[in-house]
Scaffold this motif. Structure first.
Motif, PDB file in Angstrom:
ATOM      1  N   ARG A 145     -43.660 -19.365  12.932  1.00  0.00           N
ATOM      2  CA  ARG A 145     -44.726 -19.976  11.689  1.00  0.00           C
ATOM      3  C   ARG A 145     -44.719 -21.219  11.690  1.00  0.00           C
ATOM      4  O   ARG A 145     -45.478 -21.753  11.047  1.00  0.00           O
ATOM      5  N   MET A 146     -43.728 -22.052  11.733  1.00  0.00           N
ATOM      6  CA  MET A 146     -43.372 -22.861  12.141  1.00  0.00           C
ATOM      7  C   MET A 146     -43.980 -24.129  13.043  1.00  0.00           C
ATOM      8  O   MET A 146     -44.370 -25.063  12.717  1.00  0.00           O
ATOM      9  N   LEU A 147     -44.507 -23.328  14.190  1.00  0.00           N
ATOM     10  CA  LEU A 147     -45.252 -24.168  15.555  1.00  0.00           C
ATOM     11  C   LEU A 147     -46.368 -23.030  16.061  1.00  0.00           C
ATOM     12  O   LEU A 147     -47.186 -24.635  16.191  1.00  0.00           O
ATOM     13  N   GLY A 148     -46.664 -22.454  15.979  1.00  0.00           N
ATOM     14  CA  GLY A 148     -47.826 -21.718  15.327  1.00  0.00           C
ATOM     15  C   GLY A 148     -47.969 -21.119  17.087  1.00  0.00           C
ATOM     16  O   GLY A 148     -49.242 -20.942  17.489  1.00  0.00           O
ATOM     17  N   SER A 149     -46.808 -21.501  18.183  1.00  0.00           N
ATOM     18  CA  SER A 149     -47.460 -21.028  19.390  1.00  0.00           C
ATOM     19  C   SER A 149     -45.822 -20.188  19.978  1.00  0.00           C
ATOM     20  O   SER A 149     -44.950 -20.515  19.111  1.00  0.00           O
ATOM     21  N   ALA A 150     -46.343 -18.428  20.365  1.00  0.00           N
ATOM     22  CA  ALA A 150     -45.504 -18.288  20.769  1.00  0.00           C
ATOM     23  C   ALA A 150     -44.273 -18.271  21.784  1.00  0.00           C
ATOM     24  O   ALA A 150     -42.923 -18.469  21.814  1.00  0.00           O
ATOM     25  N   GLY A 151     -44.412 -18.958  22.344  1.00  0.00           N
ATOM     26  CA  GLY A 151     -43.946 -19.633  24.179  1.00  0.00           C
ATOM     27  C   GLY A 151     -43.123 -20.876  22.902  1.00  0.00           C
ATOM     28  O   GLY A 151     -41.946 -20.727  23.844  1.00  0.00           O
ATOM     29  N   ASP A 152     -43.756 -21.808  22.439  1.00  0.00           N
ATOM     30  CA  ASP A 152     -42.749 -22.658  21.906  1.00  0.00           C
ATOM     31  C   ASP A 152     -41.978 -22.090  20.866  1.00  0.00           C
ATOM     32  O   ASP A 152     -40.455 -22.211  21.372  1.00  0.00           O
ATOM     33  N   ALA A 153     -42.557 -20.958  20.255  1.00  0.00           N
ATOM     34  CA  ALA A 153     -40.564 -20.476  19.709  1.00  0.00           C
ATOM     35  C   ALA A 153     -40.395 -19.768  20.374  1.00  0.00           C
ATOM     36  O   ALA A 153     -38.633 -19.706  20.242  1.00  0.00           O
ATOM     37  N   GLU A 154     -40.230 -18.834  21.573  1.00  0.00           N
ATOM     38  CA  GLU A 154     -39.205 -18.015  22.148  1.00  0.00           C
ATOM     39  C   GLU A 154     -38.740 -19.646  22.664  1.00  0.00           C
ATOM     40  O   GLU A 154     -37.063 -19.527  23.220  1.00  0.00           O
ATOM     41  N   ASP A 155     -39.250 -20.730  22.975  1.00  0.00           N
ATOM     42  CA  ASP A 155     -38.635 -21.338  23.768  1.00  0.00           C
ATOM     43  C   ASP A 155     -36.977 -22.542  23.417  1.00  0.00           C
ATOM     44  O   ASP A 155     -35.655 -22.549  23.141  1.00  0.00           O
ATOM     45  N   VAL A 156     -37.517 -22.813  21.959  1.00  0.00           N
ATOM     46  CA  VAL A 156     -36.616 -22.947  20.138  1.00  0.00           C
ATOM     47  C   VAL A 156     -35.399 -22.476  20.006  1.00  0.00           C
ATOM     48  O   VAL A 156     -34.464 -22.575  19.543  1.00  0.00           O
ATOM     49  N   VAL A 157     -35.632 -20.530  20.769  1.00  0.00           N
ATOM     50  CA  VAL A 157     -34.787 -19.782  19.881  1.00  0.00           C
ATOM     51  C   VAL A 157     -33.716 -19.871  21.109  1.00  0.00           C
ATOM     52  O   VAL A 157     -32.194 -19.673  21.049  1.00  0.00           O
ATOM     53  N   GLN A 158     -34.273 -19.994  22.505  1.00  0.00           N
ATOM     54  CA  GLN A 158     -33.548 -19.585  23.589  1.00  0.00           C
ATOM     55  C   GLN A 158     -32.185 -21.476  23.499  1.00  0.00           C
ATOM     56  O   GLN A 158     -31.312 -21.252  23.897  1.00  0.00           O
ATOM     57  N   GLU A 159     -32.524 -22.203  22.612  1.00  0.00           N
ATOM     58  CA  GLU A 159     -31.838 -23.674  22.413  1.00  0.00           C
ATOM     59  C   GLU A 159     -31.162 -23.361  21.546  1.00  0.00           C
ATOM     60  O   GLU A 159     -30.026 -23.077  22.415  1.00  0.00           O
ATOM     61  N   THR A 160     -31.294 -22.608  20.355  1.00  0.00           N
ATOM     62  CA  THR A 160     -30.499 -21.883  19.192  1.00  0.00           C
ATOM     63  C   THR A 160     -29.399 -21.197  20.263  1.00  0.00           C
ATOM     64  O   THR A 160     -28.223 -21.602  19.660  1.00  0.00           O
ATOM     65  N   TYR A 161     -30.171 -20.339  21.195  1.00  0.00           N
ATOM     66  CA  TYR A 161     -28.854 -19.407  21.681  1.00  0.00           C
ATOM     67  C   TYR A 161     -27.368 -20.298  22.634  1.00  0.00           C
ATOM     68  O   TYR A 161     -26.632 -20.139  22.865  1.00  0.00           O
ATOM     69  N   LEU A 162     -28.383 -21.367  22.829  1.00  0.00           N
ATOM     70  CA  LEU A 162     -27.155 -22.212  23.827  1.00  0.00           C
ATOM     71  C   LEU A 162     -26.189 -23.281  23.282  1.00  0.00           C
ATOM     72  O   LEU A 162     -24.945 -23.345  23.271  1.00  0.00           O
ATOM     73  N   ARG A 163     -26.715 -23.573  22.008  1.00  0.00           N
ATOM     74  CA  ARG A 163     -26.034 -24.067  20.633  1.00  0.00           C
ATOM     75  C   ARG A 163     -25.691 -23.369  20.451  1.00  0.00           C
ATOM     76  O   ARG A 163     -24.211 -23.759  19.354  1.00  0.00           O
ATOM     77  N   TRP A 164     -25.425 -21.994  20.182  1.00  0.00           N
ATOM     78  CA  TRP A 164     -24.602 -20.758  20.057  1.00  0.00           C
ATOM     79  C   TRP A 164     -23.030 -20.916  21.214  1.00  0.00           C
ATOM     80  O   TRP A 164     -22.297 -21.021  20.202  1.00  0.00           O
ATOM     81  N   HIS A 165     -24.036 -20.803  22.121  1.00  0.00           N
ATOM     82  CA  HIS A 165     -22.901 -20.418  23.046  1.00  0.00           C
ATOM     83  C   HIS A 165     -21.916 -21.297  23.456  1.00  0.00           C
ATOM     84  O   HIS A 165     -20.706 -20.789  23.412  1.00  0.00           O
ATOM     85  N   ALA A 166     -21.826 -22.659  22.774  1.00  0.00           N
ATOM     86  CA  ALA A 166     -20.963 -24.238  23.062  1.00  0.00           C
ATOM     87  C   ALA A 166     -20.698 -24.726  22.076  1.00  0.00           C
ATOM     88  O   ALA A 166     -19.579 -25.016  21.763  1.00  0.00           O
ATOM     89  N   ALA A 167     -20.857 -24.167  20.054  1.00  0.00           N
ATOM     90  CA  ALA A 167     -20.201 -23.946  19.432  1.00  0.00           C
ATOM     91  C   ALA A 167     -19.030 -23.191  19.432  1.00  0.00           C
ATOM     92  O   ALA A 167     -18.872 -22.256  19.775  1.00  0.00           O
ATOM     93  N   ASP A 168     -18.286 -24.148  18.750  1.00  0.00           N
ATOM     94  CA  ASP A 168     -16.753 -22.984  18.448  1.00  0.00           C
ATOM     95  C   ASP A 168     -17.261 -22.508  17.234  1.00  0.00           C
ATOM     96  O   ASP A 168     -17.185 -22.567  15.455  1.00  0.00           O
TER      97      ASP A 168
END
Length: 314
Positions: free
Chosen positions: A24-47
């Protein structure tokens, strides 16, 4: 820091919701998948032991990644060839997110996603989080590092920008098929008058080819103009079949909560015609033929088959 199994499972439990927010923020399913994956990587690296509320933390990270993406997307769209339209998503795709209320359903329609391009990144974030996901202004303020009163003002402003006087018509698969049946009967008749009767006087037609596929580069405004444009598209010719690389087959579907015509060539979705219907008639016709924006829909359509075609196009 390694990611324990239950922490990975915890993220996966939120993935669908995060994808729906990002789409809904980006209007692109492909871009949405990319930012969710980046969120996962930050979750992985977080304390993660210092994260009290994972959902709030993940939503904040995702939203800020989307805000950054929106800023760069605006620059890219200034040089986009022709008209830009959102990526269409087939009914049943979790990218669409919750659809329990009229506001949630409307927030993911192609017409609304297109209108949301008018909003500033902060306006879009506040509108999406409030209208589609029911976040309180206090929670949104914490996500965006704003005051609660500022969020309320931004929300009011966004609603004013997106205000529409005509309610969207609610459709299910049966209702969508009826709309598509009437539309195709009119479009394939070779006459403009049946199409004019389906469209409102101020209807708008927009096509997105993304420089990959020939498409009209400016909107068509008015029932008669759109009817003539569609009559030209649906008029059969050997040249069109040669350019398309096959004979298009037409199907009815529900896309982004509304009736749509899928144009399939050799089992590949080559185009989607989305019809935005209201109590007054069809107010918008969105034609997506950019192949980059049809890959996900093609995969999901193939996986949900077999499907009964309406007819051939040419």
């Amino acid at each position: 820091m390694s990611l324990r199994t239950y922490e990975a499972d915890l993220f996966e439990g939120f993935r669908g919701r995060l994808e729906a927010i990002a789409y809904r923020m980006l209007g692109s399913a492909g871009d949405a998948e990319d930012v969710v994956q980046e969120t996962y990587l930050r979750w992985h690296a977080a304390d993660r032991e210092r994260i009290e509320t994972p959902e709030a933390w993940l939503t904040k990270v995702l939203t800020n990644l989307c805000l950054n993406q929106l800023t760069s997307a605006r620059v890219r769209r200034e040089t986009y060839v022709g008209q830009w339209l959102p990526e269409p998503v087939l009914a049943g795709d979790r990218m669409l997110g919750p659809a329990d209320t009229a506001e949630q359903r409307d927030s993911v329609s192609l017409a609304m996603l297109t209108l949301m391009e008018r909003l500033s990144p902060n306006e879009r974030a506040v509108y999406v989080l409030r209208e589609a996901f029911g976040y309180a202004h206090r929670e949104i303020a914490e996500i965006l590092d704003l005051t609660e009163s500022n969020c309320q003002q931004i929300h009011r402003r966004a609603r004013q920008h997106l205000a529409s006087g005509r309610p969207r018509a609610e459709v299910d698969a049966a209702a969508a098929r009826k709309v598509v049946e009437e539309f195709l009967a009119a479009a394939l008749s070779g006459d403009t008058e049946p199409l004019v009767r389906l469209l409102t006087d101020d209807a708008v037609g927009v096509a997105d080819g993304g420089a990959r596929v020939p498409a009209r580069r400016s909107p068509v405004v008015g029932a008669l103009g759109i009817a003539r444009y569609l009559r030209g598209l649906f008029r059969p010719s050997a040249a069109k079949r040669a350019l398309a690389g096959g004979e298009p087959v037409l199907y009815s579907a529900v896309v982004n909560g509304g009736p749509a015509v899928l144009v399939s060539i050799d089992e590949r979705i080559a185009g989607v015609i989305c019809l935005h219907t209201t109590t007054d008639g069809v107010v918008a016709v969105h034609l997506q033929v950019n192949p980059d924006k049809l890959e996900r829909l093609t995969r999901r359509w193939a996986a949900s088959g077999p499907h009964l075609p309406f007819s051939k196009m040419w």
